[in-house]
Enzyme design. Sequence first.
Site, PDB file in Angstrom:
ATOM      1  N   CYS A  35       0.835  -1.204   0.000  1.00 35.71           N
ATOM      2  CA  CYS A  35       0.000   0.000   0.000  1.00 35.71           C
ATOM      3  C   CYS A  35       0.871   1.255   0.000  1.00 35.71           C
ATOM      4  O   CYS A  35       0.624   2.197  -0.766  1.00 35.71           O
ATOM      5  CB  CYS A  35      -0.915  -0.027   1.230  1.00 35.71           C
ATOM      6  SG  CYS A  35      -2.125   1.302   1.246  1.00 35.71           S
ATOM      7  N   CYS A  36       1.928   1.249   0.848  1.00 38.90           N
ATOM      8  CA  CYS A  36       2.843   2.403   0.866  1.00 38.90           C
ATOM      9  C   CYS A  36       3.553   2.547  -0.478  1.00 38.90           C
ATOM     10  O   CYS A  36       3.804   3.666  -0.936  1.00 38.90           O
ATOM     11  CB  CYS A  36       3.875   2.250   1.989  1.00 38.90           C
ATOM     12  SG  CYS A  36       3.229   2.570   3.638  1.00 38.90           S
ATOM     13  N   CYS A  54      -1.145   8.738   7.039  1.00 42.92           N
ATOM     14  CA  CYS A  54      -2.501   8.430   6.602  1.00 42.92           C
ATOM     15  C   CYS A  54      -3.397   8.226   7.833  1.00 42.92           C
ATOM     16  O   CYS A  54      -2.953   7.705   8.861  1.00 42.92           O
ATOM     17  CB  CYS A  54      -2.502   7.160   5.761  1.00 42.92           C
ATOM     18  SG  CYS A  54      -1.643   7.365   4.192  1.00 42.92           S
ATOM     19  N   CYS A  64      -3.627   4.768   9.419  1.00 38.17           N
ATOM     20  CA  CYS A  64      -2.380   4.174   9.917  1.00 38.17           C
ATOM     21  C   CYS A  64      -1.710   5.051  10.970  1.00 38.17           C
ATOM     22  O   CYS A  64      -0.546   4.864  11.286  1.00 38.17           O
ATOM     23  CB  CYS A  64      -1.411   3.936   8.762  1.00 38.17           C
ATOM     24  SG  CYS A  64      -2.009   2.723   7.580  1.00 38.17           S
ATOM     25  N   CYS A  89       7.850   3.664   5.884  1.00 37.30           N
ATOM     26  CA  CYS A  89       6.957   3.437   4.746  1.00 37.30           C
ATOM     27  C   CYS A  89       7.747   3.107   3.494  1.00 37.30           C
ATOM     28  O   CYS A  89       7.175   2.723   2.485  1.00 37.30           O
ATOM     29  CB  CYS A  89       6.091   4.658   4.510  1.00 37.30           C
ATOM     30  SG  CYS A  89       7.042   6.140   4.214  1.00 37.30           S
TER      31      CYS A  89
HETATM   32 FE1  SF4 Z   1      -1.338   2.773   2.870  1.00 39.05          FE
HETATM   33 FE2  SF4 Z   1      -1.202   3.151   5.504  1.00 39.05          FE
HETATM   34 FE3  SF4 Z   1       1.012   3.366   3.950  1.00 39.05          FE
HETATM   35 FE4  SF4 Z   1      -0.959   5.207   3.886  1.00 39.05          FE
HETATM   36  S1  SF4 Z   1       0.428   4.739   5.612  1.00 39.05           S
HETATM   37  S2  SF4 Z   1       0.093   4.353   2.144  1.00 39.05           S
HETATM   38  S3  SF4 Z   1      -2.802   3.909   4.086  1.00 39.05           S
HETATM   39  S4  SF4 Z   1      -0.212   1.514   4.382  1.00 39.05           S
END
Ligand code: SF4
Length: 262
Positions: free
Chosen positions: A119-120, A202, A205, A230
């Site tokens: 996701c990151c 985010c 998170c 991240c």
């Molecule tokens: Fe995805 Fe969480 Fe990373 Fe944001 S912080 S990009 S929602 S995993």
Amino acid sequence: MSAYTDTIELQKRLKNKNAETILGAAVNNFLERVVFASSLGAEDQVITDLIVSLKLDIPIFTLDTGRLYNESYELITETEKKYGIKIKLYTPDRKEVEEMVNENSVNLFRKSVALRKRCCQVRKLEPLKRALADYSAWICGLRREQSVTREDFTEVDWDGAHRMPKFNPLVDWTEEDVWSYIKEHDVPYNKLHDRGFPSIGCACCTRAVKPGEDVRAGRWWWEEPEQKECGLHLVNGKFIRTKDLNIEDNDEQISIKPTKTA
Ligand code: SF4
């Protein structure tokens, strides 16, 4: 001289220099080829204020992951208005996001570290890569005391992932230094900081931290501390410092000019 060896030389010259000197060196060495990546955190707001007050010609961008707190979007507007600047937004690729969430569910990051990193990758790393594509150096607001993964940062590190120097003008600032500057200079900041959020990413998170907890304890709180990056400051999944690298970089096209200020 290669960009890597130039960075090592610059690193020596900038050791223990103040934020203004580090920012000045970034501009003098890279002119229009240096960019500031703001996370909109307290440190980055200080850097924005320094860039504007020192009249440095450094463009500013931020990554809009699509999952930010509304307070972060409000801060963008407030900052642009106060300083009369434009903060460029980079967003994730729509197709990649759709594939990712439809394959793994919308909150995939809770399922495993691997999916959190994916996701990151989609929401942050790929947009960062695009944002840096036209530049030869970048600036960010990292501080050594922020986490165990950042304690060896220097004033300018070699970013092996993007093959360019990364300037850290606040690397030796304490949290108290940051907030003293914000109060003294009336710098706009994310209102979540007043509600127990020392570090803001985010919405899904990030949580508030309890008194005495580490400043990064509220980021990906379900993971171990050494996993809490991240990837913006990692190379091949590892945290790499300039001093750890031993590479020949003779193919590098860019070169750092002699600095005027360091
Ligand atoms: Fe995805 Fe969480 Fe990373 Fe944001 S912080 S990009 S929602 S995993």
